[in-house]
Design a protein around this motif. Structure first.
Motif, PDB file in Angstrom:
ATOM      1  N   VAL A 280      20.924 -36.035 -82.690  1.00 36.08           N
ATOM      2  CA  VAL A 280      20.278 -35.980 -81.702  1.00 36.08           C
ATOM      3  C   VAL A 280      18.841 -35.604 -82.148  1.00 36.08           C
ATOM      4  O   VAL A 280      17.731 -35.396 -81.085  1.00 36.08           O
ATOM      5  CB  VAL A 280      20.635 -34.673 -80.762  1.00 36.08           C
ATOM      6  N   SER A 281      18.426 -35.416 -83.314  1.00 38.94           N
ATOM      7  CA  SER A 281      17.036 -35.251 -83.852  1.00 38.94           C
ATOM      8  C   SER A 281      17.029 -35.929 -85.186  1.00 38.94           C
ATOM      9  O   SER A 281      18.008 -36.214 -85.770  1.00 38.94           O
ATOM     10  CB  SER A 281      16.604 -33.927 -83.798  1.00 38.94           C
ATOM     11  N   ALA A 282      15.817 -36.114 -85.460  1.00 35.03           N
ATOM     12  CA  ALA A 282      15.709 -36.796 -86.900  1.00 35.03           C
ATOM     13  C   ALA A 282      14.122 -36.494 -87.272  1.00 35.03           C
ATOM     14  O   ALA A 282      13.151 -36.599 -86.400  1.00 35.03           O
ATOM     15  CB  ALA A 282      16.011 -38.406 -87.061  1.00 35.03           C
ATOM     16  N   VAL A 283      13.972 -36.446 -88.582  1.00 29.54           N
ATOM     17  CA  VAL A 283      12.491 -36.385 -88.949  1.00 29.54           C
ATOM     18  C   VAL A 283      12.435 -37.432 -90.465  1.00 29.54           C
ATOM     19  O   VAL A 283      13.322 -37.297 -91.193  1.00 29.54           O
ATOM     20  CB  VAL A 283      12.103 -34.986 -89.534  1.00 29.54           C
ATOM     21  N   ALA A 284      11.465 -37.891 -90.392  1.00 28.13           N
ATOM     22  CA  ALA A 284      11.115 -38.868 -91.489  1.00 28.13           C
ATOM     23  C   ALA A 284      10.487 -38.010 -92.644  1.00 28.13           C
ATOM     24  O   ALA A 284       9.513 -37.173 -92.301  1.00 28.13           O
ATOM     25  CB  ALA A 284      10.138 -39.999 -91.461  1.00 28.13           C
ATOM     26  N   ILE A 285      11.336 -38.042 -93.824  1.00 31.19           N
ATOM     27  CA  ILE A 285      10.772 -37.089 -94.839  1.00 31.19           C
ATOM     28  C   ILE A 285       9.903 -37.669 -95.827  1.00 31.19           C
ATOM     29  O   ILE A 285      10.121 -38.829 -96.165  1.00 31.19           O
ATOM     30  CB  ILE A 285      12.096 -36.609 -95.612  1.00 31.19           C
ATOM     31  N   THR A 286       8.900 -36.773 -96.135  1.00 26.36           N
ATOM     32  CA  THR A 286       7.806 -37.353 -97.092  1.00 26.36           C
ATOM     33  C   THR A 286       8.051 -36.448 -98.373  1.00 26.36           C
ATOM     34  O   THR A 286       8.589 -35.406 -98.472  1.00 26.36           O
ATOM     35  CB  THR A 286       6.394 -36.752 -96.475  1.00 26.36           C
ATOM     36  N   ARG A 287       7.531 -36.766 -99.512  1.00 24.37           N
ATOM     37  CA  ARG A 287       7.505 -36.343-100.588  1.00 24.37           C
ATOM     38  C   ARG A 287       6.930 -35.032-100.508  1.00 24.37           C
ATOM     39  O   ARG A 287       7.388 -33.740-101.303  1.00 24.37           O
ATOM     40  CB  ARG A 287       7.021 -36.923-101.796  1.00 24.37           C
ATOM     41  N   GLU A 288       5.935 -34.631-100.008  1.00 26.97           N
ATOM     42  CA  GLU A 288       5.365 -33.386 -99.679  1.00 26.97           C
ATOM     43  C   GLU A 288       6.047 -32.561 -99.189  1.00 26.97           C
ATOM     44  O   GLU A 288       5.948 -31.214 -99.543  1.00 26.97           O
ATOM     45  CB  GLU A 288       4.043 -33.483 -98.945  1.00 26.97           C
ATOM     46  N   MET A 289       7.097 -32.782 -98.310  1.00 27.09           N
ATOM     47  CA  MET A 289       8.094 -31.748 -97.703  1.00 27.09           C
ATOM     48  C   MET A 289       9.117 -31.349 -98.445  1.00 27.09           C
ATOM     49  O   MET A 289       9.640 -30.358 -98.250  1.00 27.09           O
ATOM     50  CB  MET A 289       8.899 -32.469 -96.394  1.00 27.09           C
ATOM     51  N   CYS A 290       9.059 -32.089 -99.867  1.00 27.53           N
ATOM     52  CA  CYS A 290      10.377 -31.805-100.515  1.00 27.53           C
ATOM     53  C   CYS A 290      10.342 -30.570-101.399  1.00 27.53           C
ATOM     54  O   CYS A 290      11.325 -30.229-102.307  1.00 27.53           O
ATOM     55  CB  CYS A 290      10.679 -33.082-101.356  1.00 27.53           C
ATOM     56  N   ALA A 291       9.117 -29.646-101.367  1.00 27.73           N
ATOM     57  CA  ALA A 291       8.810 -28.535-101.999  1.00 27.73           C
ATOM     58  C   ALA A 291       9.792 -27.418-101.528  1.00 27.73           C
ATOM     59  O   ALA A 291       9.982 -26.381-102.110  1.00 27.73           O
ATOM     60  CB  ALA A 291       7.474 -28.248-102.242  1.00 27.73           C
ATOM     61  N   ARG A 292      10.297 -27.549-100.272  1.00 30.59           N
ATOM     62  CA  ARG A 292      11.037 -26.590 -99.719  1.00 30.59           C
ATOM     63  C   ARG A 292      12.206 -27.024 -98.799  1.00 30.59           C
ATOM     64  O   ARG A 292      12.100 -28.351 -98.565  1.00 30.59           O
ATOM     65  CB  ARG A 292       9.961 -25.337 -98.908  1.00 30.59           C
ATOM     66  N   PRO A 293      13.354 -26.334 -98.040  1.00 35.02           N
ATOM     67  CA  PRO A 293      13.948 -26.702 -97.132  1.00 35.02           C
ATOM     68  C   PRO A 293      13.542 -27.682 -96.175  1.00 35.02           C
ATOM     69  O   PRO A 293      12.263 -27.696 -95.497  1.00 35.02           O
ATOM     70  CB  PRO A 293      14.579 -25.495 -96.563  1.00 35.02           C
ATOM     71  N   GLY A 300      10.991 -31.428 -78.908  1.00 38.66           N
ATOM     72  CA  GLY A 300      10.477 -32.681 -78.068  1.00 38.66           C
ATOM     73  C   GLY A 300      10.677 -33.847 -78.315  1.00 38.66           C
ATOM     74  O   GLY A 300      10.171 -34.874 -77.474  1.00 38.66           O
ATOM     75  N   GLU A 301      11.309 -34.255 -79.294  1.00 39.86           N
ATOM     76  CA  GLU A 301      11.389 -35.966 -79.837  1.00 39.86           C
ATOM     77  C   GLU A 301      12.812 -36.111 -80.053  1.00 39.86           C
ATOM     78  O   GLU A 301      13.078 -37.150 -80.528  1.00 39.86           O
ATOM     79  CB  GLU A 301      10.530 -36.084 -81.001  1.00 39.86           C
ATOM     80  N   GLY A 302      13.674 -35.123 -79.729  1.00 41.85           N
ATOM     81  CA  GLY A 302      15.192 -35.464 -79.998  1.00 41.85           C
ATOM     82  C   GLY A 302      15.732 -36.511 -78.718  1.00 41.85           C
ATOM     83  O   GLY A 302      14.920 -36.739 -77.887  1.00 41.85           O
ATOM     84  N   ALA A 303      16.919 -36.904 -78.781  1.00 44.62           N
ATOM     85  CA  ALA A 303      17.722 -37.748 -78.050  1.00 44.62           C
ATOM     86  C   ALA A 303      17.908 -36.657 -76.840  1.00 44.62           C
ATOM     87  O   ALA A 303      18.339 -37.022 -75.745  1.00 44.62           O
ATOM     88  CB  ALA A 303      19.065 -38.207 -78.740  1.00 44.62           C
ATOM     89  N   VAL A 304      17.903 -35.377 -76.967  1.00 46.87           N
ATOM     90  CA  VAL A 304      18.206 -34.368 -76.102  1.00 46.87           C
ATOM     91  C   VAL A 304      17.120 -33.391 -76.050  1.00 46.87           C
ATOM     92  O   VAL A 304      16.389 -33.404 -77.084  1.00 46.87           O
ATOM     93  CB  VAL A 304      19.517 -33.737 -76.177  1.00 46.87           C
ATOM     94  N   GLU A 305      17.226 -32.404 -75.219  1.00 46.32           N
ATOM     95  CA  GLU A 305      16.157 -31.233 -75.112  1.00 46.32           C
ATOM     96  C   GLU A 305      16.761 -30.330 -76.280  1.00 46.32           C
ATOM     97  O   GLU A 305      18.227 -29.922 -75.996  1.00 46.32           O
ATOM     98  CB  GLU A 305      16.070 -30.702 -73.755  1.00 46.32           C
ATOM     99  N   LEU A 306      16.106 -29.735 -77.179  1.00 40.19           N
ATOM    100  CA  LEU A 306      16.750 -28.865 -78.298  1.00 40.19           C
ATOM    101  C   LEU A 306      16.327 -27.553 -77.933  1.00 40.19           C
ATOM    102  O   LEU A 306      14.837 -27.477 -77.769  1.00 40.19           O
ATOM    103  CB  LEU A 306      16.237 -29.477 -79.342  1.00 40.19           C
ATOM    104  N   SER A 307      16.775 -26.562 -78.042  1.00 38.42           N
ATOM    105  CA  SER A 307      16.270 -25.218 -77.722  1.00 38.42           C
ATOM    106  C   SER A 307      17.120 -24.128 -78.550  1.00 38.42           C
ATOM    107  O   SER A 307      18.132 -24.481 -79.289  1.00 38.42           O
ATOM    108  CB  SER A 307      16.266 -24.850 -76.345  1.00 38.42           C
ATOM    109  N   LEU A 308      16.529 -22.954 -78.795  1.00 37.87           N
ATOM    110  CA  LEU A 308      17.223 -21.816 -79.744  1.00 37.87           C
ATOM    111  C   LEU A 308      17.355 -20.764 -78.829  1.00 37.87           C
ATOM    112  O   LEU A 308      16.581 -20.506 -77.813  1.00 37.87           O
ATOM    113  CB  LEU A 308      15.992 -21.567 -80.610  1.00 37.87           C
TER     114      LEU A 308
END
Ligand code: AMP
Length: 448
Positions: A280-293, A300-308
């Protein structure tokens, strides 16, 4: 609808292979006419689910297609499951078994206009159940259509149209929905890995190279396995453009290694439960992101509405299976930072081990049904942030042999639900409300 796209691909792509597994192939030109013929038989026969008895064979996705054309839900059923388990699933669904022989008997010629019924059920899948028995999920044709529309809009996906798509997951797991249907609707060449290939590293790599996928769909566990071989690199896989990773947490380390090996790769960290159609959701991972979880979605960009809600990820929308009335609380904990969603573990005991979804309660209930087992508790064994196996704690007054218990479980449960480590005691620690005290058992396990 997606079925019409598949029909058109079949009409225009002729001799090109549509489906591959091992040494076998089904061409695009043969796919629809044969599936339609089988569908004609299935429709004439009546209604209700069809159990497709295969999970890593070339004819299996073709049989799925026949069921979709006929308008009958399919249940992929692994012939390697213990007979007792297969019987339970067949009885619960009332499904009619369909085998390779049925597919082989389907020669082009039968006519069956594709069923429309968007509210109809496309497929049934079973996941491990927290109530002690397998949990059935029924995904509608509308759910599937919605998922596909969203997945095709993800970065790096449309660009792989018409090229090779490789799926690692068995066709009885919902991750395979992504590779099978993206390939079929985009006119690709789909390869499913056979059990033999997965059991042997060298054969696996030969197959990967031969399949030459542009799109690879797999779990982080599988990607880690691939990365162990230096040959998993652009020199041997020059066509690889996009990796769709889903099903369990993708570590920054695995992601970083992949992006380093394959510069220019689009690596999608996709997230979602079977109950909401694959992802239902996805992010294109960049090398800069790989320093942390790593994030698992963009709000707002999922296949569904995501909420917490109280820290739990809740899904609302068209991908959610009909049984949930449009709202599915996932049991996953999360948080949002700068518009990105992060996964923070589970609010219950559910485990992901080598990509498999495991409810300890199902293993415990099965163990407790065995003679001599008074009480059982199953915990994941973790090391270096990863689940390394399952440990069963068994309360018994007898001298039970671990091999005998494992064998008894293997007659009832799939292999991935069998614990690899066993501990016996005359009494297990309990919480004040009489349940097994998992915290204390965990302390025992790690020798704290
Ligand atoms: P399944 O129904 O087998 O697809 O399992 C769904 C569960 O897998 C989710 O509820 C999550 O707990 C976990 N999961 C799926 N994708 C991810 C991901 N990208 N990161 C972390 N956990 C994930």
């Amino acid at each position: 609808m997606f079925l019409e796209e598949i029909r058109q691909n079949s009409a225009r792509l002729g001799e090109r292979p549509a489906l591959c597994a091992g040494e076998e192939q089904i061409s695009w030109g043969a796919l629809w006419p044969r599936a339609e013929s089988l569908a004609a038989r299935l429709r004439a026969e009546g209604e209700g689910p069809v159990a497709v008895l295969g999970v890593r064979e070339v004819w299996v996705p073709a049989a799925f297609l026949a069921c979709l054309i006929a308008g009958r839900p399919y249940l992929p059923l692994d012939p390697a499951l213990p007979a007792a388990r297969r019987r339970v699933l067949l009885e619960r669904t009332g499904a009619r078994p369909l085998t390779r022989a049925d597919w082989e008997a389907a020669v082009p010629g039968g006519r069956c206009p594709a069923a429309e019924a968007p509210e109809g059920i496309a497929y049934l899948l079973f996941t491990s159940g927290s109530t002690g028995v397998p949990k059935q999920v029924a995904v509608s044709r509308r759910n599937l259509e919605h998922f596909l529309r969203w997945a095709r809009s993800l970065p790096g996906v449309a660009g792989t149209a018409g090229r090779g798509v490789l799926g690692q997951a068995a066709l009885s797991f919902d991750l395979s929905v992504a590779d099978v249907y993206l390939s079929l609707t985009m006119g690709g060449v789909h390869t499913t890995l056979t059990a033999g290939e997965l059991g042997d590293f060298r054969t696996l790599f030969r197959r990967l190279e031969e399949a030459g996928p542009a799109l690879l769909v797999g779990t982080p566990s599988f990607l880690r396995l691939c990365l162990r071989d230096a040959a998993f690199a652009p020199a041997r896989l020059p066509g690889l453009r996009t990796v769709f990773s889903c099903g369990e947490a993708l570590s920054p380390r695995t992601a970083g290694q992949l992006l380093e090996r394959f510069p220019g790769l689009t690596l999608l960290n996709a997230y979602g439960p079977t109950e909401a159609t694959c992802a239902v959701s996805a992010v294109a991972i960049t090398r800069e992101m790989c320093a942390r979880p790593l994030p698992i979605g963009r709000m707002g960009e999922g296949a569904v509405e995501l909420s917490l809600e109280d820290g739990e990820i809740v899904l609302r929308g068209e991908s959610v299976a009909p049984a949930y009335g449009g709202v599915y609380p996932t049991g996953d904990l999360g948080h949002v930072e700068n518009g990105l969603l992060y996964f923070d573990g589970r609010r219950d005991d559910q485990i992901k081990y080598r990509g498999y979804r495991i409810e300890p309660a199902e293993i415990e209930a099965t163990l407790e049904s065995l003679p001599g087992v008074e009480r059982a508790c199953v915990l994941p064994r973790r090391a270096g942030g990863q689940v390394r196996g399952l440990t069963a704690f068994v309360e018994t007054g007898q001298r039970l042999r671990p091999e005998a218990l494992a064998e008894a479980l293997a007659r009832r449960l799939p292999a991935y639900l069998i614990p690899g480590e066993w501990r016996f005691s005359a009494s297990l620690p309990l919480t004040p409300n009489g349940k097994c005290d998992r915290k204390r058992l965990e302390e025992q396990m790690y020798g704290a």
